[in-house]
Design a protein around this motif. Structure first.
Motif, PDB file in Angstrom:
ATOM      1  N   ASP A 248     -14.929   2.540   5.772  1.00 10.11           N
ATOM      2  CA  ASP A 248     -14.823   3.945   6.501  1.00 10.11           C
ATOM      3  C   ASP A 248     -13.369   4.135   6.933  1.00 10.11           C
ATOM      4  O   ASP A 248     -12.901   4.730   7.866  1.00 10.11           O
ATOM      5  N   GLY A 249     -12.405   4.051   5.723  1.00 13.52           N
ATOM      6  CA  GLY A 249     -11.060   4.479   6.154  1.00 13.52           C
ATOM      7  C   GLY A 249     -10.125   3.537   6.790  1.00 13.52           C
ATOM      8  O   GLY A 249      -8.821   3.577   7.236  1.00 13.52           O
ATOM      9  N   ALA A 250     -10.778   2.358   7.204  1.00 19.90           N
ATOM     10  CA  ALA A 250      -9.982   1.038   7.793  1.00 19.90           C
ATOM     11  C   ALA A 250     -10.077  -0.004   6.710  1.00 19.90           C
ATOM     12  O   ALA A 250     -11.008  -0.267   6.111  1.00 19.90           O
ATOM     13  N   ALA A 251      -8.797  -0.772   6.720  1.00 22.38           N
ATOM     14  CA  ALA A 251      -8.352  -1.875   5.810  1.00 22.38           C
ATOM     15  C   ALA A 251      -7.593  -2.946   6.477  1.00 22.38           C
ATOM     16  O   ALA A 251      -6.811  -2.636   7.221  1.00 22.38           O
ATOM     17  N   VAL A 252      -8.044  -4.115   6.240  1.00 21.22           N
ATOM     18  CA  VAL A 252      -7.250  -5.102   6.507  1.00 21.22           C
ATOM     19  C   VAL A 252      -5.729  -4.969   5.821  1.00 21.22           C
ATOM     20  O   VAL A 252      -5.812  -4.920   4.632  1.00 21.22           O
ATOM     21  N   PRO A 253      -4.976  -5.147   6.676  1.00 23.40           N
ATOM     22  CA  PRO A 253      -3.226  -5.076   6.050  1.00 23.40           C
ATOM     23  C   PRO A 253      -2.966  -6.583   5.336  1.00 23.40           C
ATOM     24  O   PRO A 253      -2.089  -7.316   5.823  1.00 23.40           O
ATOM     25  N   LEU A 254      -3.552  -6.765   4.277  1.00 25.42           N
ATOM     26  CA  LEU A 254      -3.442  -7.994   3.302  1.00 25.42           C
ATOM     27  C   LEU A 254      -1.860  -8.182   2.891  1.00 25.42           C
ATOM     28  O   LEU A 254      -1.540  -9.596   2.985  1.00 25.42           O
ATOM     29  N   GLY A 255      -1.086  -7.286   2.629  1.00 27.47           N
ATOM     30  CA  GLY A 255       0.389  -7.633   2.113  1.00 27.47           C
ATOM     31  C   GLY A 255       0.405  -8.260   0.690  1.00 27.47           C
ATOM     32  O   GLY A 255      -0.779  -8.256   0.108  1.00 27.47           O
ATOM     33  N   GLU A 256       1.303  -9.008   0.543  1.00 28.57           N
ATOM     34  CA  GLU A 256       1.424  -9.710  -1.034  1.00 28.57           C
ATOM     35  C   GLU A 256       0.837 -10.944  -0.753  1.00 28.57           C
ATOM     36  O   GLU A 256       1.027 -11.713   0.078  1.00 28.57           O
ATOM     37  N   GLY A 257       0.460 -11.280  -2.119  1.00 19.78           N
ATOM     38  CA  GLY A 257      -0.131 -12.626  -2.200  1.00 19.78           C
ATOM     39  C   GLY A 257       0.791 -13.682  -2.693  1.00 19.78           C
ATOM     40  O   GLY A 257       1.978 -13.203  -2.958  1.00 19.78           O
ATOM     41  N   PRO A 258       0.499 -14.566  -3.023  1.00 18.05           N
ATOM     42  CA  PRO A 258      -0.907 -15.441  -2.987  1.00 18.05           C
ATOM     43  C   PRO A 258      -1.158 -15.578  -1.453  1.00 18.05           C
ATOM     44  O   PRO A 258      -0.086 -15.961  -0.815  1.00 18.05           O
ATOM     45  N   HIS A 259      -2.324 -15.649  -0.908  1.00 17.10           N
ATOM     46  CA  HIS A 259      -2.920 -15.929   0.482  1.00 17.10           C
ATOM     47  C   HIS A 259      -3.469 -17.250   0.443  1.00 17.10           C
ATOM     48  O   HIS A 259      -3.774 -17.838  -0.412  1.00 17.10           O
TER      49      HIS A 259
END
Length: 192
Positions: free
Chosen positions: A131-142
């Motif tokens: 619903d328009g919200a997302a975890v701010p993952l950034g660049e990998g590798p994680h």
């Protein structure tokens, strides 16, 4: 005429089967995590300045094997992060899950509950966007860190694992405090 009636019966059965299809279990909560810590709803912080604890071997009467952390999808195709652990715990420690980006910065911290006496596999998924919200993952590798901590602050055990799978391309704002994104630990797919 018999052929026509047979086709009508088959068509009716097919429609009934489609209407009674299997229920989407995407948002069922993780029974194993609930058994371990008594809850599936975590306190989440996005991009906090704090860092996870360093890896620490558990005491001799505990076990912590961080078996898997992988980018995945819920049954409804929503992006998720699936986590699998093998544990032996004793009552009273808080549970923490940390997600780190390729720079070593904390993407998100999930914490909740208090351990019970539990021996076995723990599997859960955290939804990454909705619903328009997302975890701010950034660049990998994680990387991911799982930790158990006494309520006084001392780490009982901590393990780190590389996050496998393809990093999903997420779009959206950082989830609001009451958003279910990343806060509700969901069940793993059957057979995981």
């Amino acid at each position: 005429m018999r052929r026509f009636l047979l086709l009508m019966v088959i068509g009716t059965l097919a429609l009934a089967a489609a209407g009674c299809g299997l229920k989407d279990k995407s948002y069922a909560t993780s029974p194993s995590l609930r058994a371990l810590i008594g809850t599936t709803t975590g306190n989440v912080a996005y991009r906090p300045a704090e860092q996870p604890p360093a890896p620490k071997d558990p005491p001799s009467d505990w076990e912590l094997h961080f078996s898997l952390a992988t980018f995945s999808k819920l049954e409804n195709e929503q992006p998720s992060l699936q986590v699998v652990l093998q544990v032996r715990t004793h009552p009273g420690a808080g549970f923490e899950f940390w997600l780190l980006d390729g720079k070593g910065e904390t993407v998100a911290r999930w914490s909740a509950g208090a351990t019970t006496a539990y021996v076995g596999t723990v599997c859960f998924q955290l939804e990454l966007a909705r619903d328009g919200a997302a975890v701010p993952l950034g660049e990998g590798p994680h990387r991911a860190v799982v930790a158990f901590r006494e309520f006084g602050g001392e780490v009982v055990a901590a393990r780190e694992s590389r996050v496998t799978g393809n990093v999903p391309a997420l779009e959206g704002a950082v989830p609001e405090p009451l958003s279910p994104v990343f806060s509700e630990a969901l069940a793993c797919p059957k057979g995981s």
